[in-house]
Design an enzyme around this catalytic site. Sequence first.
Site, PDB file in Angstrom:
ATOM      1  N   GLU A 144       1.158  -0.747  -4.771  1.00 43.82           N
ATOM      2  CA  GLU A 144       0.398   1.190  -5.584  1.00 43.82           C
ATOM      3  C   GLU A 144       1.418   2.135  -5.364  1.00 43.82           C
ATOM      4  OE1 GLU A 144      -3.925   2.925  -3.419  1.00 43.82           O
ATOM      5  OE2 GLU A 144      -1.983   2.516  -2.295  1.00 43.82           O
ATOM      6  N   ASP A 176       0.934  -0.978   0.341  1.00 43.61           N
ATOM      7  CA  ASP A 176       0.350   0.072   0.205  1.00 43.61           C
ATOM      8  C   ASP A 176       1.199   1.514   0.411  1.00 43.61           C
ATOM      9  OD1 ASP A 176      -2.898   1.347   1.188  1.00 43.61           O
ATOM     10  OD2 ASP A 176      -1.178   1.993   2.372  1.00 43.61           O
TER      11      ASP A 176
END
Length: 534
Positions: A267, A231
């Site tokens: 990401e 993330d």
Amino acid sequence: MKKRIISTLVVLALLFSMLIGCMFSGGDDDANLNIIDDNYRNYYEIFVGSFYDSDGDGMGDLNGVTEKLDYITDLRCNGIWLMPIMPSPTYHKYDVEDYENVDSAYGTAEDFKKLVDACHEKGIRLVIDLVMNHSSSKHPWFTQACEYLAGLKDGEQPDLSVCPYAGYYNFSNEKVSQTYYQVPGTTNWWYEGSFWSEMPDLNMENDAVRKEFENIADYWMDLGVDGFRMDAAMHYTENATVANSDVLNWYYTYCKKRNPEFYMVSEVWASENVIADYYGSETPSMFNFDAGTAKGKLVSATRKGDPNILVNAMLKYQQDFSAKNPDYIDAPFLTNHDMGRIANVLVNDPEKIKVAAGLLMTMNGSPFVYYGEEIGMNSAGTKDENKRIPMVWSKTDNTGMTDGPADMDQGIESPFEGVDVQEQDEDSILNYYKRALRLRNENPEIARGTIEKIDSLCDGSVAAITKTYDKSTIGIVYQLGDSNSFVNIGDTQLADAELVGYLTLKSKEEVRLTQGQLEMPAKSIAIVRLPKQE
């Protein structure tokens, strides 16, 4: 006698029709499957709390995911990405309180291990979200650091030998920017929280923090996890590509030593050239935000009926990404949990939703499908909770249905039927997804092949490419016009190819190849195969 012959011919014709249907429309015959057990996968993204409730408490749980593995394999996915499952005070769980545990709302570590084992039995690899940019403000690392800083005298600097956690975060004697917040109980200490005050940023340059995350990797890999979704990878040091790439490389290298087949997808919500730069980290995958999102190449090609938009983009990805990492695995998607759903983006037009899925499933790499995308589920507005509403298994049977996030808006209705009805409808969005994903499982060149453009066939609503992998070449021909069209492949390098599969909007529509001419219905995609080179 004549009636018996006619009857026999009718039966043979029906059997032939069924065989063709299996070959080209994603039937249950597995004879044509060619699934390679590597890190090229068809991934299914799950928000556990909204997926399937196994115990009737209204909350989706890990046991619910285990119960629905047959659904996922029937969809033809062989990879799962679970959004955060670690203990957290919020519904989304991107602020972690304990990195080595499972949130009790979702189940236990034993439930998770059962899920992992069930996935592996079915040939599914399991990836979990790892939030390494920040923790929860309720994490003991942060609370102990704050207590220590609050006890310092004016002008006194922290002693990491006394409180090592004071080095775990980005603390400062001054408010560096608007993303810095006052440490509770102090007037002269501040901490960085680039997303939210309750998500204090971790200091990934600190060796002790890195050691913590190596231990965290050990914990989850001991439970059988096959990979991590990283993330907010471009925020470890805010928008510092080199420093962030170093973090990714360190962590990937550590995990690969434990498991040579370990997978990482990161990401990096940025432009194509920035994503390319992050491939310099020598980690395998970055989510392709240039292809996905409401303004990405997949949606643009779908809306305009121009496959050349995507073809030209795919060639650029191949060139730019491979220049930084020859072993990259693209990670394309339509939308995800941070965006309005693809059905909303395409104003609930079932034909466009199918076309977008078909285009996605012809891209290289590992495509990611957000749960419910395959049945045309909706979202509403910009509220995060509204993007993570309950999976619609049925509109008449509440078995397994979740309550969804507590603060989501009520009354968000999908214009399409639930899973139970769509499974029985050959022309549903769900069955189109199944056919599209099956084509990937039959033709490994789609995911892995080197792309070349067939310029003579790229014009307007038609485009064509070849993909070559392991001395085998397929052609992918797109026809996104609004009516039937003939595409002449007889004068191209596909002249000797045979038709091996196709995607059409309706199951009874067919693509035909006759004497070098492809007869293609509106908004269809054909897969042809050249004789294998020796």
